[in-house]
Design an enzyme around this catalytic site. Structure first.
Site, PDB file in Angstrom:
ATOM      1  N   LYS A  80       0.479   8.501 -36.241  1.00 24.56           N
ATOM      2  CA  LYS A  80       0.479   7.806 -37.538  1.00 24.56           C
ATOM      3  C   LYS A  80       1.892   7.628 -38.077  1.00 24.56           C
ATOM      4  CE  LYS A  80      -0.362  10.371 -41.377  1.00 24.56           C
ATOM      5  NZ  LYS A  80       0.685  10.274 -42.408  1.00 24.56           N
ATOM      6  N   ASN A  81       2.683   8.721 -38.020  1.00 24.40           N
ATOM      7  CA  ASN A  81       3.987   8.682 -38.684  1.00 24.40           C
ATOM      8  C   ASN A  81       5.049   7.929 -37.891  1.00 24.40           C
ATOM      9  OD1 ASN A  81       2.864   9.969 -40.806  1.00 24.40           O
ATOM     10  ND2 ASN A  81       3.706  12.001 -40.353  1.00 24.40           N
ATOM     11  N   ARG A  95      -7.236   9.365 -43.492  1.00 24.69           N
ATOM     12  CA  ARG A  95      -5.897   8.760 -43.532  1.00 24.69           C
ATOM     13  C   ARG A  95      -5.117   9.090 -42.260  1.00 24.69           C
ATOM     14  NH1 ARG A  95      -2.616  10.833 -47.895  1.00 24.69           N
ATOM     15  NH2 ARG A  95      -1.177   9.541 -46.732  1.00 24.69           N
ATOM     16  N   ARG A 111       8.248  14.931 -54.196  1.00 21.49           N
ATOM     17  CA  ARG A 111       8.700  14.076 -53.091  1.00 21.49           C
ATOM     18  C   ARG A 111       9.586  12.948 -53.617  1.00 21.49           C
ATOM     19  NH1 ARG A 111       3.788  12.987 -49.017  1.00 21.49           N
ATOM     20  NH2 ARG A 111       5.487  12.425 -47.604  1.00 21.49           N
ATOM     21  N   PRO A 112      10.846  13.278 -53.913  1.00 13.51           N
ATOM     22  CA  PRO A 112      11.755  12.248 -54.433  1.00 13.51           C
ATOM     23  C   PRO A 112      12.145  11.251 -53.341  1.00 13.51           C
ATOM     24  CG  PRO A 112      12.946  14.284 -54.027  1.00 13.51           C
ATOM     25  CD  PRO A 112      11.503  14.566 -53.701  1.00 13.51           C
ATOM     26  N   ILE A 113      12.763  10.136 -53.739  1.00  9.07           N
ATOM     27  CA  ILE A 113      13.281   9.182 -52.741  1.00  9.07           C
ATOM     28  C   ILE A 113      14.785   8.947 -52.952  1.00  9.07           C
ATOM     29  CG2 ILE A 113      11.083   8.011 -52.277  1.00  9.07           C
ATOM     30  CD1 ILE A 113      12.315   5.667 -54.016  1.00  9.07           C
ATOM     31  N   ASP A 114      15.435   9.921 -53.619  1.00  6.61           N
ATOM     32  CA  ASP A 114      16.861   9.752 -53.921  1.00  6.61           C
ATOM     33  C   ASP A 114      17.707   9.534 -52.660  1.00  6.61           C
ATOM     34  OD1 ASP A 114      16.001  12.535 -53.576  1.00  6.61           O
ATOM     35  OD2 ASP A 114      18.123  13.025 -53.767  1.00  6.61           O
ATOM     36  N   LEU A 115      17.324  10.179 -51.550  1.00  6.80           N
ATOM     37  CA  LEU A 115      18.133  10.038 -50.326  1.00  6.80           C
ATOM     38  C   LEU A 115      17.968   8.642 -49.712  1.00  6.80           C
ATOM     39  CD1 LEU A 115      17.440  13.589 -48.814  1.00  6.80           C
ATOM     40  CD2 LEU A 115      19.581  12.795 -49.869  1.00  6.80           C
ATOM     41  N   ARG A 122       2.209   6.990 -49.601  1.00  8.69           N
ATOM     42  CA  ARG A 122       3.646   7.116 -49.842  1.00  8.69           C
ATOM     43  C   ARG A 122       4.481   6.414 -48.772  1.00  8.69           C
ATOM     44  NH1 ARG A 122       5.535  10.412 -53.635  1.00  8.69           N
ATOM     45  NH2 ARG A 122       7.530  10.312 -52.575  1.00  8.69           N
ATOM     46  N   CYS A 141       2.173  13.387 -55.824  1.00  9.02           N
ATOM     47  CA  CYS A 141       1.637  13.719 -54.508  1.00  9.02           C
ATOM     48  C   CYS A 141       1.127  15.151 -54.516  1.00  9.02           C
ATOM     49  CB  CYS A 141       2.743  13.563 -53.478  1.00  9.02           C
ATOM     50  SG  CYS A 141       2.246  14.088 -51.862  1.00  9.02           S
ATOM     51  N   ASP A 167       3.570  19.634 -41.270  1.00  8.62           N
ATOM     52  CA  ASP A 167       2.247  19.012 -41.127  1.00  8.62           C
ATOM     53  C   ASP A 167       1.279  19.855 -40.299  1.00  8.62           C
ATOM     54  OD1 ASP A 167       3.172  16.922 -42.644  1.00  8.62           O
ATOM     55  OD2 ASP A 167       3.586  15.601 -40.954  1.00  8.62           O
TER      56      ASP A 167
HETATM   57  N1  EPU Z   1      13.481  14.728 -49.911  1.00  8.02           N
HETATM   58  C1  EPU Z   1      14.459  14.613 -50.867  1.00  8.02           C
HETATM   59  N2  EPU Z   1      14.909  13.362 -51.192  1.00  8.02           N
HETATM   60  C2  EPU Z   1      14.444  12.249 -50.575  1.00  8.02           C
HETATM   61  C3  EPU Z   1      13.448  12.376 -49.595  1.00  8.02           C
HETATM   62  C4  EPU Z   1      12.985  13.634 -49.274  1.00  8.02           C
HETATM   63  O1  EPU Z   1      14.906  15.610 -51.438  1.00  8.02           O
HETATM   64  O2  EPU Z   1      14.920  11.145 -50.897  1.00  8.02           O
HETATM   65  C5  EPU Z   1      12.981  16.054 -49.552  1.00  8.02           C
HETATM   66  C6  EPU Z   1      11.470  16.196 -49.757  1.00  8.02           C
HETATM   67  O3  EPU Z   1      11.167  16.570 -51.076  1.00  8.02           O
HETATM   68  C7  EPU Z   1      11.098  17.252 -48.742  1.00  8.02           C
HETATM   69  C8  EPU Z   1      12.064  16.960 -47.586  1.00  8.02           C
HETATM   70  O4  EPU Z   1      13.152  16.218 -48.161  1.00  8.02           O
HETATM   71  O5  EPU Z   1      11.398  18.520 -49.260  1.00  8.02           O
HETATM   72  C9  EPU Z   1      11.477  16.199 -46.437  1.00  8.02           C
HETATM   73  O6  EPU Z   1      10.840  15.019 -46.906  1.00  8.02           O
HETATM   74  P1  EPU Z   1      10.776  13.700 -46.024  1.00  8.02           P
HETATM   75  O7  EPU Z   1      11.453  12.593 -46.757  1.00  8.02           O
HETATM   76  O8  EPU Z   1      11.249  13.987 -44.652  1.00  8.02           O
HETATM   77  O9  EPU Z   1       9.229  13.385 -46.000  1.00  8.02           O
HETATM   78  P2  EPU Z   1       8.622  11.940 -45.864  1.00  8.02           P
HETATM   79  O10 EPU Z   1       9.513  11.092 -45.056  1.00  8.02           O
HETATM   80  O11 EPU Z   1       8.199  11.442 -47.193  1.00  8.02           O
HETATM   81  C10 EPU Z   1       7.345  12.402 -43.628  1.00  8.02           C
HETATM   82  C11 EPU Z   1       5.922  12.360 -43.157  1.00  8.02           C
HETATM   83  C12 EPU Z   1       5.151  13.510 -43.776  1.00  8.02           C
HETATM   84  C13 EPU Z   1       5.824  14.819 -43.355  1.00  8.02           C
HETATM   85  C14 EPU Z   1       7.301  14.803 -43.777  1.00  8.02           C
HETATM   86  C15 EPU Z   1       8.070  16.022 -43.291  1.00  8.02           C
HETATM   87  C16 EPU Z   1       5.587  10.015 -42.774  1.00  8.02           C
HETATM   88  C17 EPU Z   1       4.904   8.765 -43.143  1.00  8.02           C
HETATM   89  N3  EPU Z   1       5.346  11.078 -43.524  1.00  8.02           N
HETATM   90  O12 EPU Z   1       7.302  12.269 -45.043  1.00  8.02           O
HETATM   91  O13 EPU Z   1       3.840  13.466 -43.214  1.00  8.02           O
HETATM   92  O14 EPU Z   1       5.181  15.907 -43.952  1.00  8.02           O
HETATM   93  O15 EPU Z   1       7.952  13.628 -43.248  1.00  8.02           O
HETATM   94  O16 EPU Z   1       8.019  16.093 -41.910  1.00  8.02           O
HETATM   95  O17 EPU Z   1       6.313  10.054 -41.798  1.00  8.02           O
HETATM   96  C18 EPU Z   1       1.530  13.844 -43.166  1.00  8.02           C
HETATM   97  O18 EPU Z   1       1.501  13.159 -42.124  1.00  8.02           O
HETATM   98  O19 EPU Z   1       0.569  14.538 -43.566  1.00  8.02           O
HETATM   99  C19 EPU Z   1       2.756  13.861 -43.953  1.00  8.02           C
HETATM  100  C20 EPU Z   1       2.787  14.249 -45.225  1.00  8.02           C
END
Ligand code: EPU
Length: 444
Positions: A22-23, A400, A122-126, A93, A117, A308
């Protein structure tokens, strides 16, 4: 709405294949926005999240055809919108994965912020920091990220955050940089196999990306990307879920298409528990021949134990005599499943980002409520290991990320069925869904 009923107590036995990841499928589908001509994707899993991404891309003007054989063709030549609506983004998301591709394609994007969530902050600042480094102008307006860029330019981008890198953030920056002018270096890039699969897809379409799977990814921007055929890699999280379920039921299963190299930390942890794992050309065989031992689990970015799989491990460890500790360094609040496991007789104590599992007492079947995708999988595993019948409600979370789970478990000998849920609890958010702060010391 449906629910799953599980008659527990039967060891899983037999062979089960996993779907495409999925991811990996979701960011690759989003990346099709920057490809000229038709993309053909194989092993696209039949999941609700994939259907949501399909709808989102269609709303942007893409033409998508899916066949029953898990193939999807995506043609983004007709894409003509750069607006990702809240109504679609709020469902998933991973919709944020269209931000980088839209910006690269149209020089502008308006994508709803994904919102709250159940697995924590789960911020998107990065994501925003990375795209800004490439020259995008970004602001938040009325709940949307509004991004513009006349021409993205290669840059040195640092994606490290307090919990490590970001998976979908790396995907967004990688796609945008693939078409930016000049050279980009992503430092603290996510190393997850799904990010590598996206990079392989982009390279096959004509991108120039190196360092995939390491924390430093180098990208030389190209003028355009062309249509390509790509097979999505097998889902390591689904494979881990079945392996852990086999351990929890003291079963014996073979997963012919599991990629052992993506599962080393999961395999290590299972071996420490005493689970026998054999990787051969036939696939990954998981079996239990002796009493299992407790183990300490820390969920970390790849190649660590995936967050996960944290919930599934916790459910399994409830069945193992002794004290195990489960910590999540990626999402420190991702413990919603613990409250439901308690209802099945688990003995758990939560201390901030750590849950201590006093395992060994037999779990008993109960009516439980899924709170997120992997929590649902954990409750299914607990139900498989428990005495009596377990009912898992709100399984739209499960749908999902797991395709035909009840069929696969039934084929492995577990009596699991999907039935309509007519109870009025199906839509009600229970009070224990409230997130606990990382610093809070709470005894569950
Ligand atoms: N984070 C930040 N800033 C950002 C983005 C992330 O501080 O801008 C932090 C998050 O709060 C968290 C860490 O960085 O503590 C990792 O988050 P990441 O961005 O890697 O998560 P994601 O990309 O939103 C993906 C998977 C998730 C999986 C995470 C971690 C997809 C679609 N989703 O999410 O999958 O848990 O990486 O491996 O790829 C799931 O499949 O159940 C699922 C939640």
């Amino acid at each position: 709405m449906d629910m799953l009923t599980i008659q527990g107590g039967t060891p899983l036995r037999g062979t089960v294949r996993v779907e495409g990841a999925k991811n990996a499928a979701l960011p690759i589908m989003a990346a099709c926005l920057v490809v000229r001509g038709q993309v053909q994707l194989a092993q696209v899993p039949d999941l609700v999240d994939v259907a949501t991404m399909t709808q989102l891309l269609q709303s942007l003007g893409c033409v998508i055809n899916r066949t029953k054989t898990q193939t999807a063709t995506i043609d983004a030549d007709s894409a003509n919108r750069s607006f990702a609506d809240y109504e679609l983004v709020r469902r998933m998301r991973a919709s944020i994965c269209v931000l980088g591709p839209l910006l690269a394609r149209f020089g502008k994007a308006q994508v709803s912020l994904p919102g709250g969530c159940n697995i924590g902050h789960r911020p998107i600042d990065l994501h925003l920091k990375g795209l800004a480094a490439l020259g995008a102008d970004l602001r938040i307006e009325n709940g949307y990220v509004v991004a513009t860029a006349t021409r993205l330019r290669g840059a040195d981008v640092e994606l490290g955050g307090p919990s490590g890198s970001t998976v979908t953030g790396t995907c967004n920056v990688m796609v945008a940089a693939a078409l930016a002018k000049g050279r980009t270096t992503i430092r603290s890039a996510a190393c997850e196999p799904e990010v590598v699969d996206l990079g392989n897809f982009l390279n096959a379409a004509g991108a120039q990306i190196s360092g995939l799977g390491t924390s430093v990814v180098e990208i030389s921007g190209v003028e355009s990307l062309q249509g390509v055929t790509h097979t999505i890699l097998p889902d390591r999280i689904e494979a881990a879920t079945f392996a852990i379920a086999a351990a929890a039921t003291r079963g014996n299963i073979l997963i012919p298409n599991a990629r052992t190299e993506d599962l080393t930390s999961v395999i290590d942890a299972l071996r420490v528990m005493g689970v026998r794992i054999v990787s051969s050309s036939a696939g990954l065989e998981v079996s239990c021949h002796s009493e299992l031992q407790p183990v300490d689990i820390v969920a970390m970015p790849y190649p660590g134990i995936p967050t996960d799989t944290q919930a599934q491990f916790m459910a399994c460890l409830c069945t193992v005599q002794g004290v195990s500790k489960v910590r999540d360094a990626v999402f420190p609040d991702r413990f919603m499943h613990a409250a439901e496991l308690l209802r099945m007789g688990a003995n758990l104590q939560r201390h901030g980002d750590l849950t201590v599992v006093h395992g060994g007492q037999r779990l008993t079947g109960a009516s439980v409520m899924a709170s997120d995708l992997r929590a649902s999988a954990a409750l299914v595993i607990a139900g498989l290991a428990a005495t009596d019948q377990t009912t898992v409600r709100r399984i739209y979370h499960l749908d999902r990320g797991y395709a035909r789970l009840e069929e696969k478990l039934t084929a492995l000998g577990a009596p699991v069925s999907r039935v309509p849920d007519s109870s009025n609890t199906a839509d009600v958010q229970p009070p224990h869904f409230k997130l606990q702060k990382r610093s809070e010391r709470t005894i569950l």
